[in-house]
Scaffold this motif. Sequence first.
Motif, PDB file in Angstrom:
ATOM      1  N   CYS A 154     -32.738   8.766  68.883  1.00 60.54           N
ATOM      2  CA  CYS A 154     -33.803   7.830  69.914  1.00 60.54           C
ATOM      3  C   CYS A 154     -34.369   8.631  70.812  1.00 60.54           C
ATOM      4  O   CYS A 154     -33.639   9.604  71.254  1.00 60.54           O
ATOM      5  CB  CYS A 154     -33.293   6.563  70.275  1.00 60.54           C
ATOM      6  N   GLY A 181     -29.882   9.934  62.660  1.00 65.46           N
ATOM      7  CA  GLY A 181     -30.815   9.416  63.445  1.00 65.46           C
ATOM      8  C   GLY A 181     -30.798  10.031  64.828  1.00 65.46           C
ATOM      9  O   GLY A 181     -30.139  10.920  65.001  1.00 65.46           O
ATOM     10  N   CYS A 189     -32.416   6.232  61.764  1.00 64.37           N
ATOM     11  CA  CYS A 189     -32.177   4.889  62.453  1.00 64.37           C
ATOM     12  C   CYS A 189     -33.541   4.104  62.609  1.00 64.37           C
ATOM     13  O   CYS A 189     -33.548   2.693  62.719  1.00 64.37           O
ATOM     14  CB  CYS A 189     -32.007   5.097  64.108  1.00 64.37           C
ATOM     15  N   ALA A 228     -30.091  -0.929  62.977  1.00 67.53           N
ATOM     16  CA  ALA A 228     -30.683  -0.340  63.870  1.00 67.53           C
ATOM     17  C   ALA A 228     -30.674  -1.140  65.310  1.00 67.53           C
ATOM     18  O   ALA A 228     -30.369  -0.649  66.174  1.00 67.53           O
ATOM     19  CB  ALA A 228     -32.107   0.220  63.725  1.00 67.53           C
ATOM     20  N   CYS A 279     -33.270   1.780  59.212  1.00 67.84           N
ATOM     21  CA  CYS A 279     -31.466   1.277  58.937  1.00 67.84           C
ATOM     22  C   CYS A 279     -31.895  -0.098  59.412  1.00 67.84           C
ATOM     23  O   CYS A 279     -32.310  -0.576  60.617  1.00 67.84           O
ATOM     24  CB  CYS A 279     -30.728   1.984  59.833  1.00 67.84           C
ATOM     25  N   HIS A 301     -25.274  10.233  62.015  1.00 68.69           N
ATOM     26  CA  HIS A 301     -25.700   9.522  61.070  1.00 68.69           C
ATOM     27  C   HIS A 301     -27.234   9.890  60.624  1.00 68.69           C
ATOM     28  O   HIS A 301     -27.809   8.911  59.870  1.00 68.69           O
ATOM     29  CB  HIS A 301     -25.645   8.054  61.530  1.00 68.69           C
ATOM     30  N   THR A 321     -27.289  -1.155  66.545  1.00 74.09           N
ATOM     31  CA  THR A 321     -27.023   0.122  67.340  1.00 74.09           C
ATOM     32  C   THR A 321     -27.634   0.391  68.500  1.00 74.09           C
ATOM     33  O   THR A 321     -26.925   0.644  69.408  1.00 74.09           O
ATOM     34  CB  THR A 321     -27.356   1.287  66.288  1.00 74.09           C
ATOM     35  N   MET A 328     -36.296   4.276  67.993  1.00 73.73           N
ATOM     36  CA  MET A 328     -35.004   4.385  67.087  1.00 73.73           C
ATOM     37  C   MET A 328     -35.857   5.202  65.889  1.00 73.73           C
ATOM     38  O   MET A 328     -36.894   4.659  65.295  1.00 73.73           O
ATOM     39  CB  MET A 328     -34.542   3.298  66.799  1.00 73.73           C
ATOM     40  N   LEU A 377     -25.862   9.468  67.491  1.00 76.37           N
ATOM     41  CA  LEU A 377     -26.950   8.883  66.367  1.00 76.37           C
ATOM     42  C   LEU A 377     -27.084  10.119  65.408  1.00 76.37           C
ATOM     43  O   LEU A 377     -27.159   9.719  64.297  1.00 76.37           O
ATOM     44  CB  LEU A 377     -28.219   8.617  67.231  1.00 76.37           C
TER      45      LEU A 377
END
Length: 77
Positions: free
Chosen positions: A26, A24, A46, A52, A49, A22, A55, A42, A19
Amino acid sequence: MTTEEKIKDVLKSQVSPALASHGGFCTFVKFDEPTATAYVAMEGACGSCPFALETLRMMVEETVVSAIPEVKAVERA
């Protein structure tokens, strides 16, 4: 190691690096034992997004459930 500790470990070692590439990440929120569901937030890129949820399902849930048999689902908190 408790289920919560296992979830946090998988999130940190396997999910977060993917993640982060990109922008992001969690974070663990809670584990509900009766339903065997882990709840995560998230965040970063994220968090806003439009993909999300995809993902969460295709990457986060698949990784956590396959690594920790006692977890049956991962939901967004």
